[in-house]
Design a protein around this motif. Structure first.
Motif, PDB file in Angstrom:
ATOM      1  N   ARG A 138       0.838  -1.195   0.000  1.00 43.11           N
ATOM      2  CA  ARG A 138       0.000   0.000   0.000  1.00 43.11           C
ATOM      3  C   ARG A 138       0.877   1.250   0.000  1.00 43.11           C
ATOM      4  O   ARG A 138       1.918   1.301   0.667  1.00 43.11           O
ATOM      5  N   HIS A 139       0.455   2.239  -0.753  1.00 44.26           N
ATOM      6  CA  HIS A 139       1.145   3.527  -0.805  1.00 44.26           C
ATOM      7  C   HIS A 139       0.254   4.551  -0.116  1.00 44.26           C
ATOM      8  O   HIS A 139      -0.881   4.796  -0.545  1.00 44.26           O
ATOM      9  N   LEU A 140       0.770   5.165   0.944  1.00 44.82           N
ATOM     10  CA  LEU A 140      -0.043   6.005   1.816  1.00 44.82           C
ATOM     11  C   LEU A 140       0.573   7.376   2.011  1.00 44.82           C
ATOM     12  O   LEU A 140       1.792   7.501   2.181  1.00 44.82           O
ATOM     13  N   LEU A 141      -0.285   8.386   2.016  1.00 46.10           N
ATOM     14  CA  LEU A 141       0.189   9.749   2.258  1.00 46.10           C
ATOM     15  C   LEU A 141      -0.753  10.410   3.258  1.00 46.10           C
ATOM     16  O   LEU A 141      -1.937  10.587   2.981  1.00 46.10           O
ATOM     17  N   GLY A 142      -0.204  10.755   4.418  1.00 45.72           N
ATOM     18  CA  GLY A 142      -0.992  11.412   5.448  1.00 45.72           C
ATOM     19  C   GLY A 142      -0.986  12.910   5.277  1.00 45.72           C
ATOM     20  O   GLY A 142       0.067  13.524   5.086  1.00 45.72           O
ATOM     21  N   LEU A 143      -2.159  13.501   5.339  1.00 43.91           N
ATOM     22  CA  LEU A 143      -2.313  14.950   5.186  1.00 43.91           C
ATOM     23  C   LEU A 143      -2.577  15.575   6.548  1.00 43.91           C
ATOM     24  O   LEU A 143      -3.418  15.098   7.312  1.00 43.91           O
TER      25      LEU A 143
ATOM     26  N   VAL B 248       6.420  11.041   3.173  1.00 40.22           N
ATOM     27  CA  VAL B 248       6.539  12.111   4.163  1.00 40.22           C
ATOM     28  C   VAL B 248       7.072  13.372   3.491  1.00 40.22           C
ATOM     29  O   VAL B 248       8.006  13.318   2.692  1.00 40.22           O
ATOM     30  N   GLY B 249       6.501  14.525   3.869  1.00 41.62           N
ATOM     31  CA  GLY B 249       6.807  15.790   3.197  1.00 41.62           C
ATOM     32  C   GLY B 249       7.983  16.561   3.755  1.00 41.62           C
ATOM     33  O   GLY B 249       7.953  17.798   3.755  1.00 41.62           O
TER      34      GLY B 249
ATOM     35  N   ALA C 212       9.205   4.313   5.141  1.00 44.81           N
ATOM     36  CA  ALA C 212       8.964   5.713   4.769  1.00 44.81           C
ATOM     37  C   ALA C 212       9.818   6.109   3.576  1.00 44.81           C
ATOM     38  O   ALA C 212      10.952   5.642   3.411  1.00 44.81           O
ATOM     39  N   ARG C 213       9.240   6.994   2.773  1.00 43.15           N
ATOM     40  CA  ARG C 213       9.981   7.616   1.675  1.00 43.15           C
ATOM     41  C   ARG C 213       9.825   9.125   1.777  1.00 43.15           C
ATOM     42  O   ARG C 213       8.815   9.628   2.273  1.00 43.15           O
ATOM     43  N   TYR C 214      10.833   9.833   1.259  1.00 43.86           N
ATOM     44  CA  TYR C 214      10.876  11.288   1.354  1.00 43.86           C
ATOM     45  C   TYR C 214      11.110  11.863  -0.050  1.00 43.86           C
ATOM     46  O   TYR C 214      12.216  12.273  -0.402  1.00 43.86           O
ATOM     47  N   PRO C 215      10.058  11.917  -0.868  1.00 42.91           N
ATOM     48  CA  PRO C 215      10.219  12.324  -2.268  1.00 42.91           C
ATOM     49  C   PRO C 215      10.814  13.711  -2.451  1.00 42.91           C
ATOM     50  O   PRO C 215      11.557  13.943  -3.424  1.00 42.91           O
ATOM     51  N   PHE C 216      10.489  14.649  -1.569  1.00 39.29           N
ATOM     52  CA  PHE C 216      11.040  15.992  -1.721  1.00 39.29           C
ATOM     53  C   PHE C 216      12.554  15.988  -1.528  1.00 39.29           C
ATOM     54  O   PHE C 216      13.274  16.730  -2.197  1.00 39.29           O
ATOM     55  N   ILE C 217      13.041  15.187  -0.593  1.00 42.10           N
ATOM     56  CA  ILE C 217      14.491  15.069  -0.408  1.00 42.10           C
ATOM     57  C   ILE C 217      15.103  14.379  -1.621  1.00 42.10           C
ATOM     58  O   ILE C 217      16.137  14.816  -2.144  1.00 42.10           O
TER      59      ILE C 217
END
Length: 268
Positions: free
Chosen positions: A11-16, A115-116, A136-141
């Motif tokens: 599952r790919h999840l993004l918490g707002l 995570v943002g 966790a992944r940190y796409p912005f980094i």
């Protein structure tokens, strides 16, 4: 025919949180990860502007945002924690209202949470799940996205920033103990009914023989009584910030990056 023994997909999840970074990340990844699931852990103490912005995001993303904590909010967990209000040192609110609902939502599924944290703040830390099935992944980094890029993403989407940025530097509960004194003044002006509820929590503790105050060094009654002085000092600080060399307009939206003690999962 479906293989019942085949492993479930990750599952790919993004918490707002209703903050600028998680919102921009959702926009940034919308077309990159079509299977993304979005969720929002509602504490029951959110600002109206935050809830309004989550609704706008849901429309933009074209997918439902799962609302966690529908039946259990701050009041429930306050009683569960002996009626002791959370503080910066005993912040039971974040594990109870943010982390635990998220972990229950994931269950035992293998999941990646996005995570943002931005490329210009890799030092930021905060409460994240430690369950072995959640990574966790940190796409912005990964992609070098910085603060100015985040504001551009929000602007280009047409959503802009949440309305609370007019008077507050970041998301979180209306009574969050990490907000600045001028933001408490802003709450008293923008949402006087919520300010009165925050005062009532202080009175509740006072009647129980405790000295808890939301804002360090003074209770909210004392704070709002010197609102003019607080506003004047905040304006002076803003003038000093604006006078710094190469100061960009985007920095008017607050110095949240300098407040590492804040709860990552609440404010991003």
């Amino acid at each position: 025919m479906t293989d019942q023994h085949a492993p479930k997909p990750v599952r790919h999840l993004l918490g707002l949180s209703g903050g600028k970074d998680s919102s921009a990340l959702a926009i940034y990844l919308r077309d990159k990860i079509p299977e993304m699931e979005y969720f929002f852990a509602d504490t029951g103490a959110e600002l109206p502007e935050t809830l309004e912005y989550i609704d706008l995001l849901e429309d933009y993303l074209g997918k439902p945002i799962a609302r966690l904590n529908a039946a259990k909010s701050f009041e429930y967990y306050l009683k569960l924690n002996g009626n002791f209000l959370p503080t910066a040192r005993t912040r039971w609110c974040t594990p109870e209202l943010k982390i635990r609902p998220f972990e229950q939502y994931v269950g035992d599924d293998q999941a990646i949470t996005y995570v943002g944290i931005r490329a210009d703040e890799p030092h930021r830390k905060g409460y994240l799940s430690t369950k072995p099935n959640i990574s966790a992944r940190y796409p912005f980094i990964e992609d070098g996205i910085k603060k100015e890029d985040v504001f551009e993403i929000l602007k280009s989407s047409g959503l802009g920033v949440p309305k609370y940025y007019e008077w507050r530097s970041r998301s979180g509960c209306y009574f969050c103990f990490f907000q600045r004194k001028d933001e408490w003044v802003g709450l008293s002006e923008k949402h006087p009914e919520l300010f009165e509820k925050a005062k009532a929590y202080e009175q509740f503790h006072r009647e129980a023989g405790r000295d808890h105050t939301w804002s360090p060094g003074e209770d909210l009654e004392e704070l709002v009584a010197r609102a003019d002085d607080i506003r004047a000092k905040a304006a002076l600080q803003q003038e000093k910030e604006a006078a710094r060399p190469k100061k960009k307009l985007l920095d008017q939206f607050g110095s949240d990056d300098d407040l590492d003690e804040g709860c990552l999962v609440c404010f991003k």
